[in-house]
Design a protein around this motif. Sequence first.
Motif, PDB file in Angstrom:
ATOM      1  N   LEU A  48      24.069 -32.517 -45.426  1.00 12.22           N
ATOM      2  CA  LEU A  48      23.332 -31.371 -44.914  1.00 12.22           C
ATOM      3  C   LEU A  48      22.106 -31.089 -45.765  1.00 12.22           C
ATOM      4  N   ALA A  49      22.230 -31.264 -47.087  1.00 13.25           N
ATOM      5  CA  ALA A  49      21.074 -31.081 -47.963  1.00 13.25           C
ATOM      6  C   ALA A  49      19.982 -32.093 -47.626  1.00 13.25           C
ATOM      7  N   GLY A  50      20.383 -33.359 -47.438  1.00 13.12           N
ATOM      8  CA  GLY A  50      19.412 -34.382 -47.077  1.00 13.12           C
ATOM      9  C   GLY A  50      18.747 -34.089 -45.753  1.00 13.12           C
ATOM     10  N   ASN A  51      19.523 -33.593 -44.806  1.00 10.99           N
ATOM     11  CA  ASN A  51      18.986 -33.286 -43.486  1.00 10.99           C
ATOM     12  C   ASN A  51      17.993 -32.139 -43.517  1.00 10.99           C
ATOM     13  N   LYS A  52      18.175 -31.189 -44.444  1.00  8.10           N
ATOM     14  CA  LYS A  52      17.233 -30.082 -44.548  1.00  8.10           C
ATOM     15  C   LYS A  52      15.834 -30.579 -44.898  1.00  8.10           C
ATOM     16  N   VAL A  53      15.767 -31.712 -45.594  1.00  4.57           N
ATOM     17  CA  VAL A  53      14.472 -32.312 -45.931  1.00  4.57           C
ATOM     18  C   VAL A  53      13.982 -33.200 -44.800  1.00  4.57           C
ATOM     19  N   GLN A  54      14.841 -34.082 -44.324  1.00  3.30           N
ATOM     20  CA  GLN A  54      14.445 -35.091 -43.349  1.00  3.30           C
ATOM     21  C   GLN A  54      14.363 -34.551 -41.918  1.00  3.30           C
ATOM     22  N   ARG A  55      15.217 -33.577 -41.610  1.00  4.72           N
ATOM     23  CA  ARG A  55      15.225 -32.937 -40.285  1.00  4.72           C
ATOM     24  C   ARG A  55      15.462 -33.934 -39.147  1.00  4.72           C
ATOM     25  N   ASN A  56      16.343 -34.897 -39.392  1.00  8.15           N
ATOM     26  CA  ASN A  56      16.686 -35.819 -38.322  1.00  8.15           C
ATOM     27  C   ASN A  56      17.680 -35.166 -37.369  1.00  8.15           C
ATOM     28  N   ALA A  57      17.893 -35.782 -36.226  1.00  9.35           N
ATOM     29  CA  ALA A  57      18.653 -35.143 -35.151  1.00  9.35           C
ATOM     30  C   ALA A  57      20.104 -34.861 -35.532  1.00  9.35           C
ATOM     31  N   ASP A  58      20.740 -35.761 -36.251  1.00  4.69           N
ATOM     32  CA  ASP A  58      22.154 -35.619 -36.605  1.00  4.69           C
ATOM     33  C   ASP A  58      22.273 -35.217 -38.070  1.00  4.69           C
ATOM     34  N   PRO A  59      22.684 -33.980 -38.359  1.00  2.65           N
ATOM     35  CA  PRO A  59      22.793 -33.556 -39.757  1.00  2.65           C
ATOM     36  C   PRO A  59      23.846 -34.311 -40.552  1.00  2.65           C
TER      37      PRO A  59
END
Length: 374
Positions: free
Chosen positions: A167-178
Motif C-alpha cells: 500500500l505504501a508503494g502504491n501511494k507513490v506509484q498509483r497503479n490500479a491494483d494496490p
Amino acid sequence: MTARQHSTEAQGEAVKPSTRLSTGAAVAAPVMMLGLVFSMLLLLAPAKPAVADCGPAVSVVIDGSTKVDGYTQEQLKNAAAIIGAGKTLHLSAKGQMISVMVALGESGLRVLDNGDGAGPDSRGLFQQRANGAWGSYADRMDPTTSATNFVKALQGVAGWELLEPTLAGNKVQRNADPYHYQKYWPEAVKLVQALSNAKFSLQGSDCAIPGQTGAGDDYPWKNSPTWLQTGANTASTSPLGMYYRECVDFALWRVNQQMGSTSAPFKFLNGTFRPDRQGLGSALTWKAGWDAKGWPTGGTPRVGAIVWYAPGAGGADPNFGHVAVVKEVKDNGTYVEEGYNGNPAPADHSYYTRAVANTVPSAFLYLPTQEEKK
C-alpha cells in the motif's frame, strides 16, 4: 456474560450462518458486563498515528563476487543503487525494502527503455512517467537518480511507515491494483538482507507486518485461570485488561503482536485503546471501538484482520457476539480464522481454528497498516 455455551461445527469445516459459536468474551470491568456494553458509544475523531520506528537505514557493498540466487549482477547492482539512495536520504530498512519491492514489481530490477499499454512513456527501474514529476529521460534511466526520486516521493506520503508495504508503494506509484507489489515483498526482504552489511529483522519493531502473527497457539497466558474457574468477582485479567483466555484477549494479543508490541508494557490495552478512554469492551463493542479509534473496517478478509461477529451473526452468542483473527485467506471464498473460546465445553477457553465462508462475519476490522482491497 453468560456461562452458556453453544455447539459449533467441527474444526476445519466452514461455519454456516445457522451454526452457533461459543459465547462472546468477557471484559475486564464487571460493570460493563451488567449493561453498559449495550449503551450507544460516542465516536470521536481518530487520533493521529504515532511515528513508527522502522529501524536504521542499511548500506551495501557489492562486487563481482556477490551472488544472490535467482538474480543477475545487473539486478544486484540496481538493487544496491536503490538501497544506497535510501541510505543517503536516511530511509529506514523497511523503506529500502519497499523501494526494492516496487522496482521488482515494475521492472524486475532492470532499467527498461520501454513502457506498457497503460504507460507507454514509462521508463527505468520504477517505470516513471514523462510527466515532469520524475525528471528528465536521463534521470529516469539512471538507477540512483530514479531511486532517489522514488524515495523522496515515498517520504512525502503521510504515515507511510505504518502502511502495509504494497500500500505504501502504491501511494507513490498509483497503479490500479494496490496489492500488485505484495508478492514481491518476500524477495525484497531477501535482497536487502542478503546485500546488507548488517543483520536485522522487522519482527518486534514498530514496522512489523500484519499477517506475520506467529504460529498457532502462541497466546502467552494459555494456562491462566478463566473467570469461570475463579468466579466473576475474583477473576484476574491479563496484562491487556481482559479476562484470561477469552476471545477478546487473544484478539487484542494479536493486535499488539502485529504492531510490534510483544511484551509488557503493551501498546494496546482494553482501557486505553479508544481515544476517549472508554473500554474496548466485550466482542459486542469492538466495531464501535474500531470506529472510535479511526481504524478501517470492511467486508474483505485480510490476513491478520480481526473477524467481528455481531450478536447472533454466524451463530455467535446472541448477547455478546464474537471476535477472532484471520489466519489464512483461501481462493474458494473461505478463510481460516483462529481464536479463543470458540468451541463448546470442555474445549472452550482454548485455541481453535475453523474455515469460514467470507460472507458469514459482520465485518473485518483492519489494523492501521491495512485497508480493504477494492
